[in-house]
Structure formats: C-alpha cells, structure tokens
Write a protein that holds these residues in place. Structure first.
Motif, PDB file in Angstrom:
ATOM      1  N   PRO A 195       0.845  -1.205   0.000  1.00 42.05           N
ATOM      2  CA  PRO A 195       0.000   0.000   0.000  1.00 42.05           C
ATOM      3  C   PRO A 195       0.877   1.251   0.000  1.00 42.05           C
ATOM      4  O   PRO A 195       1.996   1.218   0.516  1.00 42.05           O
ATOM      5  CB  PRO A 195      -0.757  -0.112   1.326  1.00 42.05           C
ATOM      6  CG  PRO A 195       0.098  -0.950   2.215  1.00 42.05           C
ATOM      7  CD  PRO A 195       0.947  -1.831   1.333  1.00 42.05           C
ATOM      8  N   VAL A 196       0.384   2.342  -0.571  1.00 42.51           N
ATOM      9  CA  VAL A 196       1.078   3.623  -0.398  1.00 42.51           C
ATOM     10  C   VAL A 196       0.964   3.949   1.086  1.00 42.51           C
ATOM     11  O   VAL A 196      -0.145   3.991   1.631  1.00 42.51           O
ATOM     12  CB  VAL A 196       0.442   4.735  -1.272  1.00 42.51           C
ATOM     13  CG1 VAL A 196       0.956   6.107  -0.872  1.00 42.51           C
ATOM     14  CG2 VAL A 196       0.730   4.467  -2.735  1.00 42.51           C
ATOM     15  N   VAL A 240       0.432  -0.493 -10.762  1.00 37.94           N
ATOM     16  CA  VAL A 240      -0.342   0.375  -9.872  1.00 37.94           C
ATOM     17  C   VAL A 240      -1.824   0.088 -10.038  1.00 37.94           C
ATOM     18  O   VAL A 240      -2.299  -0.119 -11.164  1.00 37.94           O
ATOM     19  CB  VAL A 240      -0.041   1.856 -10.247  1.00 37.94           C
ATOM     20  CG1 VAL A 240      -1.034   2.798  -9.620  1.00 37.94           C
ATOM     21  CG2 VAL A 240       1.390   2.220  -9.852  1.00 37.94           C
ATOM     22  N   VAL A 241      -2.539   0.089  -8.921  1.00 34.84           N
ATOM     23  CA  VAL A 241      -4.009   0.053  -8.995  1.00 34.84           C
ATOM     24  C   VAL A 241      -4.555   0.961  -7.909  1.00 34.84           C
ATOM     25  O   VAL A 241      -4.019   1.039  -6.810  1.00 34.84           O
ATOM     26  CB  VAL A 241      -4.561  -1.399  -8.891  1.00 34.84           C
ATOM     27  CG1 VAL A 241      -4.432  -1.961  -7.478  1.00 34.84           C
ATOM     28  CG2 VAL A 241      -6.016  -1.461  -9.345  1.00 34.84           C
ATOM     29  N   THR A 242      -5.610   1.699  -8.267  1.00 31.19           N
ATOM     30  CA  THR A 242      -6.271   2.579  -7.291  1.00 31.19           C
ATOM     31  C   THR A 242      -7.781   2.351  -7.372  1.00 31.19           C
ATOM     32  O   THR A 242      -8.278   1.805  -8.364  1.00 31.19           O
ATOM     33  CB  THR A 242      -5.962   4.070  -7.560  1.00 31.19           C
ATOM     34  OG1 THR A 242      -6.361   4.396  -8.894  1.00 31.19           O
ATOM     35  CG2 THR A 242      -4.497   4.408  -7.382  1.00 31.19           C
ATOM     36  N   LEU A 297       2.977  -4.716  -6.890  1.00 30.51           N
ATOM     37  CA  LEU A 297       1.748  -3.952  -7.132  1.00 30.51           C
ATOM     38  C   LEU A 297       1.598  -2.920  -6.019  1.00 30.51           C
ATOM     39  O   LEU A 297       1.567  -3.279  -4.840  1.00 30.51           O
ATOM     40  CB  LEU A 297       0.522  -4.881  -7.132  1.00 30.51           C
ATOM     41  CG  LEU A 297      -0.836  -4.183  -7.265  1.00 30.51           C
ATOM     42  CD1 LEU A 297      -1.022  -3.589  -8.657  1.00 30.51           C
ATOM     43  CD2 LEU A 297      -1.980  -5.154  -6.958  1.00 30.51           C
ATOM     44  N   ILE A 298       1.531  -1.644  -6.378  1.00 29.21           N
ATOM     45  CA  ILE A 298       1.316  -0.599  -5.370  1.00 29.21           C
ATOM     46  C   ILE A 298      -0.146  -0.166  -5.420  1.00 29.21           C
ATOM     47  O   ILE A 298      -0.704   0.071  -6.493  1.00 29.21           O
ATOM     48  CB  ILE A 298       2.258   0.609  -5.574  1.00 29.21           C
ATOM     49  CG1 ILE A 298       3.721   0.144  -5.640  1.00 29.21           C
ATOM     50  CG2 ILE A 298       2.083   1.620  -4.447  1.00 29.21           C
ATOM     51  CD1 ILE A 298       4.731   1.274  -5.723  1.00 29.21           C
ATOM     52  N   VAL A 299      -0.735  -0.071  -4.233  1.00 28.17           N
ATOM     53  CA  VAL A 299      -2.174   0.206  -4.108  1.00 28.17           C
ATOM     54  C   VAL A 299      -2.405   1.541  -3.413  1.00 28.17           C
ATOM     55  O   VAL A 299      -1.745   1.855  -2.422  1.00 28.17           O
ATOM     56  CB  VAL A 299      -2.830  -0.928  -3.272  1.00 28.17           C
ATOM     57  CG1 VAL A 299      -4.290  -0.620  -2.980  1.00 28.17           C
ATOM     58  CG2 VAL A 299      -2.700  -2.269  -3.981  1.00 28.17           C
ATOM     59  N   LEU A 305      -5.821  -0.973   3.973  1.00 28.13           N
ATOM     60  CA  LEU A 305      -7.020  -1.820   4.022  1.00 28.13           C
ATOM     61  C   LEU A 305      -7.350  -2.368   2.639  1.00 28.13           C
ATOM     62  O   LEU A 305      -7.698  -3.541   2.491  1.00 28.13           O
ATOM     63  CB  LEU A 305      -8.230  -1.033   4.557  1.00 28.13           C
ATOM     64  CG  LEU A 305      -8.134  -0.481   5.986  1.00 28.13           C
ATOM     65  CD1 LEU A 305      -9.429   0.206   6.375  1.00 28.13           C
ATOM     66  CD2 LEU A 305      -7.829  -1.593   6.980  1.00 28.13           C
ATOM     67  N   LEU A 306      -7.208  -1.522   1.611  1.00 28.89           N
ATOM     68  CA  LEU A 306      -7.474  -1.979   0.235  1.00 28.89           C
ATOM     69  C   LEU A 306      -6.469  -3.052  -0.168  1.00 28.89           C
ATOM     70  O   LEU A 306      -6.835  -4.077  -0.746  1.00 28.89           O
ATOM     71  CB  LEU A 306      -7.407  -0.799  -0.743  1.00 28.89           C
ATOM     72  CG  LEU A 306      -8.499   0.275  -0.605  1.00 28.89           C
ATOM     73  CD1 LEU A 306      -8.175   1.491  -1.472  1.00 28.89           C
ATOM     74  CD2 LEU A 306      -9.869  -0.294  -0.979  1.00 28.89           C
ATOM     75  N   ALA A 307      -5.181  -2.808   0.160  1.00 27.68           N
ATOM     76  CA  ALA A 307      -4.121  -3.764  -0.206  1.00 27.68           C
ATOM     77  C   ALA A 307      -4.378  -5.123   0.441  1.00 27.68           C
ATOM     78  O   ALA A 307      -4.209  -6.169  -0.191  1.00 27.68           O
ATOM     79  CB  ALA A 307      -2.768  -3.219   0.209  1.00 27.68           C
ATOM     80  N   LYS A 308      -4.805  -5.105   1.704  1.00 30.97           N
ATOM     81  CA  LYS A 308      -5.057  -6.347   2.432  1.00 30.97           C
ATOM     82  C   LYS A 308      -6.165  -7.149   1.752  1.00 30.97           C
ATOM     83  O   LYS A 308      -6.049  -8.360   1.547  1.00 30.97           O
ATOM     84  CB  LYS A 308      -5.449  -5.996   3.869  1.00 30.97           C
ATOM     85  CG  LYS A 308      -5.515  -7.152   4.803  1.00 30.97           C
ATOM     86  CD  LYS A 308      -5.593  -6.658   6.245  1.00 30.97           C
ATOM     87  CE  LYS A 308      -6.358  -7.658   7.081  1.00 30.97           C
ATOM     88  NZ  LYS A 308      -7.765  -7.302   7.316  1.00 30.97           N
ATOM     89  N   GLU A 309      -7.233  -6.457   1.379  1.00 27.10           N
ATOM     90  CA  GLU A 309      -8.353  -7.135   0.708  1.00 27.10           C
ATOM     91  C   GLU A 309      -7.933  -7.663  -0.666  1.00 27.10           C
ATOM     92  O   GLU A 309      -8.331  -8.765  -1.059  1.00 27.10           O
ATOM     93  CB  GLU A 309      -9.539  -6.176   0.538  1.00 27.10           C
ATOM     94  CG  GLU A 309     -10.194  -5.733   1.831  1.00 27.10           C
ATOM     95  CD  GLU A 309     -10.813  -6.893   2.594  1.00 27.10           C
ATOM     96  OE1 GLU A 309     -11.262  -7.859   1.964  1.00 27.10           O
ATOM     97  OE2 GLU A 309     -10.833  -6.824   3.839  1.00 27.10           O
TER      98      GLU A 309
END
Ligand code: ZN
Ligand code: ZN
Length: 247
Positions: free
Chosen positions: A134-135, A238-240, A209-211, A152-156
């Motif tokens: 995650p950033v 990258v994904v946002t 992958l950076i989130v 939290l997004l990265a964990k999911e």
C-alpha cells in the motif's frame, strides 16, 4: 475478540447502511447494487489512457487501433508499467471514497477492493505480481486517522488474489509537502525522499503492485514506485480505487 469489540463500537459510531454499501439502495447490505455497478463499469467502456488509466478531460482523439495515450504519458515515462482504477474519481465513487477515508467507514474497503480485483483480473499484465504494497502514511498521519485506507485496500486485494501484502517494506518518512500549483517536474523534486524502503530483500527480482485510493496527478504514486524500483523490483504496477482526468 478485541477486533470484534472494536467492530461493534464502529457499528455504533458509523451504522452500516442497510442496503447497497455505496448508495444505500435496498439490497443484501453487502452487494453493491446494479445501478452503482453499471455507473462504475461504464468507465471501462470510456476511452482511458492505456498507460496511466486516467480519463481524458475532453473527448479523446480516437486512435485507429483503439488505444489512447494521454499527452502526459506521451511526454514522460513513469516508473510503473501501468496504472488502472475501478472507476473515475467522480459521483458515487468519489463520495464512497470520502466516506471510507474521512468518515471512518473501514468496511467499504471490501466492495472497493472487489472492484479493484476485477480490474486486475481483466488485464493480463497484472498476472505475475509477487507482492502487494500500500502507499504508506507517515506515522503521525496514521496515528491521527487511525488506519491507512490504502493498507485496508491492499489487504483485501492480497487476500482476493492470494498474493502476500506488506505494510512495512515501503514507509513514508515525511508528510507530502503541498503540491498545489507545481509543475510535474517540481512535484517530483518536492516528493524526493518522502518514501523509503526498509528492507530491499523483499523487492529484489520481484514484480510489485502498489495500491492507493486515488490516482490524480500521479506524483505520489510515481515517487513511491521509483523508490521501489531503485530498491531492485523488476516491474512495478499500480491500482487505485479511483482515477482522475488528465488534460
Ligand atoms: Zn448502489
Ligand atoms: Zn496517461
């Protein structure tokens, strides 16, 4: 036990909406409704930059092969291979991200990450990710907010794709100075030394992958990706949850 109590307390403070987690329309309470889904999935049908994933400010000049590269991506490279988002940082998605980030609705990480996983599965370039990062937030910011929305997004996403996630390899050592009114080159200088890799062994020879929650100018993501690449990562993706529009 503690986390259950914490969740119950959060339920009291921020009662979950009875229906669609995004708009509250009647439903199961966990599934995003068809209206929200079709609004968001409409983004994938709009022309967007094949590199940074942002939508054009005006109608994109249609390329004969169907690919569109925004003017910024035509002028400069990025330290990441590609960036994609679940949808535009507008309308319902913008409102949901605000509730998630500033309203303390942590459980919104689940439906947001599910949309991001869909995007990741639809692009073959994302097929060989070894580690999700995650950033990060600075320690002070994390203490003030209580959680890192990107974490939290990265964990999911990690659990959805069965890929390891690390919240400690990439850290943020100083708060992002104001970027308002700065050119891209000036923003990059401004963000130098904001991120640091704590242990390069986790990144060497790996695809990362950076989130994050939102991709706007791309400067923060670019700075984080550059640090990860310098530490020895092969490729950075990258994904946002949402993305902006480029001129
Ligand atoms: Zn909805
Ligand atoms: Zn672009």
């Amino acid at each position: 036990m503690i986390s259950t109590l914490w969740e119950s307390l959060l339920d009291l403070l921020f009662p979950p909406r009875p229906g669609c987690p995004f708009c509250g329309a009647p439903g199961s309470g966990t599934e995003v409704c068809c209206t929200c889904l079709s609004t968001i999935s409409g983004y994938r049908l709009e022309p967007h930059c094949c590199l940074c994933g942002r939508l054009p400010e005006k109608m994109a000049p249609s390329a004969p092969d169907g690919y569109y590269l925004c003017s910024e991506c035509r002028r400069h490279g990025w330290p990441f291979v590609l960036a994609r988002a679940a949808g535009p940082y507008e309308g319902i998605l913008k409102e949901v991200i605000h509730r998630f980030k500033y309203g303390g609705s942590r459980r919104l990480a689940v439906p947001l990450a599910a949309l991001m996983v869909e995007v990741l599965l639809s692009e073959t370039l994302y097929a060989n990710i070894d580690l999700v990062l995650p950033v990060p937030l600075t320690y002070n910011k994390l203490r003030r907010r209580g959680f890192n929305q990107a974490g939290l997004l990265a964990k999911e996403i990690g659990s959805g794709l069965k890929i390891p996630v690390s919240g400690s390899v990439l850290v943020k050592i100083t708060d992002t100075p104001s970027q308002t009114g700065l050119s891209r080159a000036a923003r990059e200088i401004n963000l130098k030394n904001v991120f640091k890799v704590t242990d390069a062994r986790y990144l060497q020879g790996k695809n990362i992958l950076i989130v994050d929650d939102v991709f706007t100018t791309g400067s923060t993501m670019s700075s984080a990706a550059a640090v990860v690449k310098r530490a020895g990562a092969v490729q950075v993706f990258v994904v946002t949850a949402a993305t902006g529009r480029c001129s």
